[in-house]
Design a protein around this motif. Structure first.
Motif, short mmCIF file in Angstrom:
data_model
loop_
_atom_site.label_atom_id
_atom_site.label_comp_id
_atom_site.label_asym_id
_atom_site.label_seq_id
_atom_site.Cartn_x
_atom_site.Cartn_y
_atom_site.Cartn_z
N LYS A 68 0.83 -1.21 0.00
CA LYS A 68 0.00 0.00 0.00
C LYS A 68 0.86 1.26 0.00
O LYS A 68 0.65 2.19 0.79
CB LYS A 68 -0.97 -0.03 1.18
CG LYS A 68 -1.95 -1.22 1.09
CD LYS A 68 -2.98 -1.25 2.18
CE LYS A 68 -3.91 -2.46 1.98
NZ LYS A 68 -4.93 -2.60 3.03
N GLU A 85 1.96 -5.09 8.17
CA GLU A 85 0.53 -5.29 7.89
C GLU A 85 -0.14 -6.05 9.02
O GLU A 85 -1.28 -5.79 9.39
CB GLU A 85 0.35 -6.04 6.57
CG GLU A 85 -1.12 -6.19 6.18
CD GLU A 85 -1.36 -7.13 5.01
OE1 GLU A 85 -2.27 -6.84 4.21
OE2 GLU A 85 -0.65 -8.14 4.90
N ASP A 95 -1.92 -4.34 12.03
CA ASP A 95 -3.31 -3.89 11.88
C ASP A 95 -4.09 -4.95 11.10
O ASP A 95 -4.79 -4.65 10.12
CB ASP A 95 -3.37 -2.55 11.14
CG ASP A 95 -2.60 -1.46 11.89
OD1 ASP A 95 -3.03 -1.08 12.98
OD2 ASP A 95 -1.57 -0.99 11.36
N ALA A 117 -8.04 -4.63 10.36
CA ALA A 117 -8.37 -3.48 9.51
C ALA A 117 -7.97 -3.75 8.06
O ALA A 117 -8.72 -3.44 7.13
CB ALA A 117 -7.68 -2.23 10.04
N HIS A 118 -6.79 -4.35 7.86
CA HIS A 118 -6.35 -4.66 6.50
C HIS A 118 -7.19 -5.78 5.89
O HIS A 118 -7.46 -5.78 4.68
CB HIS A 118 -4.87 -5.05 6.50
CG HIS A 118 -3.93 -3.88 6.63
ND1 HIS A 118 -3.85 -2.90 5.68
CD2 HIS A 118 -3.05 -3.55 7.60
CE1 HIS A 118 -2.94 -2.00 6.06
NE2 HIS A 118 -2.45 -2.37 7.22
N ALA A 172 -10.32 -4.20 4.62
CA ALA A 172 -10.11 -3.25 3.52
C ALA A 172 -9.62 -3.92 2.25
O ALA A 172 -9.81 -3.39 1.15
CB ALA A 172 -9.12 -2.17 3.94
N SER A 216 -6.41 1.21 0.75
CA SER A 216 -5.73 1.82 1.89
C SER A 216 -6.72 2.02 3.02
O SER A 216 -7.93 2.14 2.80
CB SER A 216 -5.13 3.18 1.49
OG SER A 216 -4.11 3.00 0.52
N LEU A 217 -6.20 2.06 4.25
CA LEU A 217 -7.05 2.25 5.41
C LEU A 217 -7.41 3.73 5.55
O LEU A 217 -6.63 4.61 5.19
CB LEU A 217 -6.34 1.77 6.67
CG LEU A 217 -5.87 0.32 6.69
CD1 LEU A 217 -5.33 -0.04 8.07
CD2 LEU A 217 -6.99 -0.64 6.31
N ASP A 254 -7.60 5.42 8.29
CA ASP A 254 -6.65 5.99 9.25
C ASP A 254 -5.26 5.46 8.96
O ASP A 254 -5.09 4.36 8.42
CB ASP A 254 -7.07 5.63 10.68
CG ASP A 254 -8.44 6.17 11.05
OD1 ASP A 254 -8.72 7.33 10.68
OD2 ASP A 254 -9.23 5.42 11.66
N SER A 291 -2.05 3.56 9.08
CA SER A 291 -1.68 2.28 9.67
C SER A 291 -0.18 2.26 9.99
O SER A 291 0.58 3.16 9.60
CB SER A 291 -2.01 1.15 8.69
OG SER A 291 -1.15 1.22 7.56
#
Length: 556
Positions: free
Chosen positions: A186, A312, A315, A318-319, A322, A326-327, A329, A331
């Motif tokens: 990312k 990675e 998080d 969250a990844h 997604a 991209s997140l 917030d 990361s």
């Protein structure tokens, strides 16, 4: 010098005949040997000395006298010196040192069989062994999807790239691969090198050479490629104790925030299996105004929901939700300025890369000699690497199986009292602590049990911490693991190698037998290991990625 010349002209008949002007010029230009050979006294003495040095009765051929007035007359002629430097003697002495301290390296003939991995054959094809120390962590080198893409590319585009990008241009395979790498981490851009050793050296050395007064902070266990790159950076450096962030902060505090700084570290340290606290390092970097350089070589493919590495994994959930997006917030992976990785381990091919912002990648592309002057990877290799990244991104089960098989082996070793250096990663370092015994253990596993595990000695690891490094893959099933455990137990008995209780009696080392050692939890949680592929975001399956402008050059 002129005073000496004048005295010589007065006292020496030869110099008087040569003339005071010539004598002064000769001495001024320090060409004494050439003139001295013309002197009837000194020349005769020199001839006798040379004859003696060359041995009784031996005549030594000498270089012809330079003609008077030639350019060579101004330079002393050293071609007639008797003794030559003993090059072979130096090489032999250095090799003998390696033999004496038991760090001399022997390479085994191991031919991994794609259709039978983890089996390989030795010199003879019917002499098969099980490989337990490969860095082909996901066994993607034998993946049929990857192989088919490589074959098709090889048939269409040939064996080689034809040169560097600057000479031969670049191709669709480079563009696709760099787009895949950038999407994996990312980042805005990525640049592919011939190996990650070259990438680390090229990037770190360039940073030091181009950023005036840069100060580099390096973990003491960093890989040799990073050490060489930092050396080539030719700038101020500080080495902090492994994963000691209090000491790192003390070092950072020594410099004003305005001083350019770089923290260089790895995510998974391959010989011990220890893992860096990336989030904490990023926090220190932001506090003191430092760039971060993260080597994810032994983590890509193995951590995170999509195999982007430990950054990675920090998080994970969250990844996972997604996917390739991209997140919202920032990361941990976003906070790292530069991520280097390899195509030659989990991704099953060969090569290395750096992923970073578009501006940084354009800078590396424009200035790094290790990229500019190195022939590009073959098209088939780049196509295979890109396919491997795409394949593993959506195959979570590969990472999970690798972790489960590692856990099975570690638990089995623990029950046998075999000393495994504790760590939260996929590495199984079996401590032996003696270079000769480590080599003997490796040889016995091969000879008696048809198991290949390479001995790891100095300088790869510190003296007194020699070990066998075991790395399970998704194909190292429990039945193979049981054979390995029995074999290691047998070798420890035969060589009377120290077990955990023996290290305890000595106070312990590296977390083995240390009463106050607190073991870290495995990076993969039970919940993460229970996920299935269909619980990944659908956008990770065969995504359409556009080429990166920075790969070819940004137009203005």
């Amino acid at each position: 010098m002129e005073s000496i010349a004048r005295q010589s002209v007065k006292m020496c008949p030869f110099m008087q005949r040569a003339g005071s002007v010539q004598g002064l010029q000769v001495l001024h230009n320090a060409n004494l040997p050439a003139v001295a050979r013309k002197c009837p006294v000194v020349g005769h003495a020199m001839s006798r000395a040379y004859a003696t040095a060359s041995g009784t009765g031996a005549r030594r051929a000498t270089a012809p006298e330079p003609k008077a007035g030639s350019a060579n007359e101004m330079v002393a002629n050293h071609a007639t010196q008797e003794s030559l430097f003993d090059y072979d003697g130096l090489f032999e002495t250095e090799i003998e040192k390696k033999r004496l301290d038991k760090s001399y390296r022997f390479f085994n003939n191991i031919n991994r069989l794609a259709k039978e991995f983890p089996k390989a054959h030795r010199d003879l094809e019917d002499d098969k062994v099980t490989v337990w120390c490969s860095n082909d962590y996901l066994a993607l080198s034998k993946n049929q999807q990857v192989i088919d893409v490589m074959k098709k590319t090889l048939d269409k585009y040939g064996a080689g790239a034809g040169g560097t990008r600057n000479i031969a241009g670049h191709n669709r395979h480079a563009l696709k691969l760099e787009a895949e790498v950038a999407a994996l981490h990312k980042k805005e851009g990525a640049l592919v090198f011939s190996s990650c050793y070259v990438a680390n050296d090229a990037v770190l050395s360039l940073l030091g050479q181009k950023i005036k007064d840069l100060v580099i902070f390096s973990d003491e266990l960093n890989h040799a490629s990073m050490i060489v790159g930092i050396k080539h950076a030719n700038t101020t450096k500080h080495i902090f104790r492994h994963n000691d962030y209090d000491q790192l902060e003390e070092m950072l505090q020594m410099y004003p925030r305005s001083t350019p700084k770089l923290i260089a570290f790895e995510s998974v340290y391959s010989m011990s299996g220890s893992v860096a606290d990336i989030d904490r390092i990023c926090t220190l970097a932001e506090k003191y105004g430092a760039l971060t350089f993260l080597d994810e070589v032994h983590a890509v493919g193995l951590y995170g929901p999509h195999g982007a590495g430990v950054a990675e994994h920090c998080d994970f959930e969250a990844h996972r939700l997604a996917g390739i997006k991209s997140l919202p917030d920032k990361s941990v992976m976003d906070r790292v300025d530069m991520i280097t990785g390899t195509l030659g381990k989990s991704f099953g091919t060969v090569g290395g890369y750096v992923a970073a912002s578009q501006r940084l990648i354009d800078w590396f592309r424009s200035y790094a000699p290790g990229f500019i002057f190195t022939t590009s990877l073959p098209p088939s290799v780049m196509a295979g690497a890109a396919e491997a990244i795409r394949y593993q991104r959506s195959h979570l089960e590969l990472r999970q199986l690798q972790q489960l098989h590692t856990g099975y082996v570690k638990q089995g070793m623990k029950e046998l009292g075999i000393p495994v250096i504790p760590n939260p990663s996929h590495i199984v370092p079996v401590l032996v602590g003696n270079p000769d015994l480590t080599k003997q253990a490796s040889d016995l596993l091969m000879k008696n049990h048809k198991i290949y595990v390479q001995a790891i000695n100095f300088p790869t690891v510190a003296r007194g911490t020699e070990r066998l490094r075991i790395t399970p893959t998704p194909d190292h099933t429990d039945d193979l693991s049981d054979i390995l455990l029995d074999a290691v137990d047998d070798v420890f008995n035969e060589l009377q190698l120290p077990r955990v209780r023996d290290w305890e009696s000595q106070g312990g080392i590296l977390g083995v037998g240390e009463s106050d050692f607190v073991e870290q939890s495995n990076l993969w949680t039970e919940e993460q290991l229970s996920l299935s592929n269909n619980q990944l975001n659908p956008n990770v399956s065969d995504p359409v990625l556009g080429n990166l402008e920075v790969s070819s050059g940004i137009k203005v």
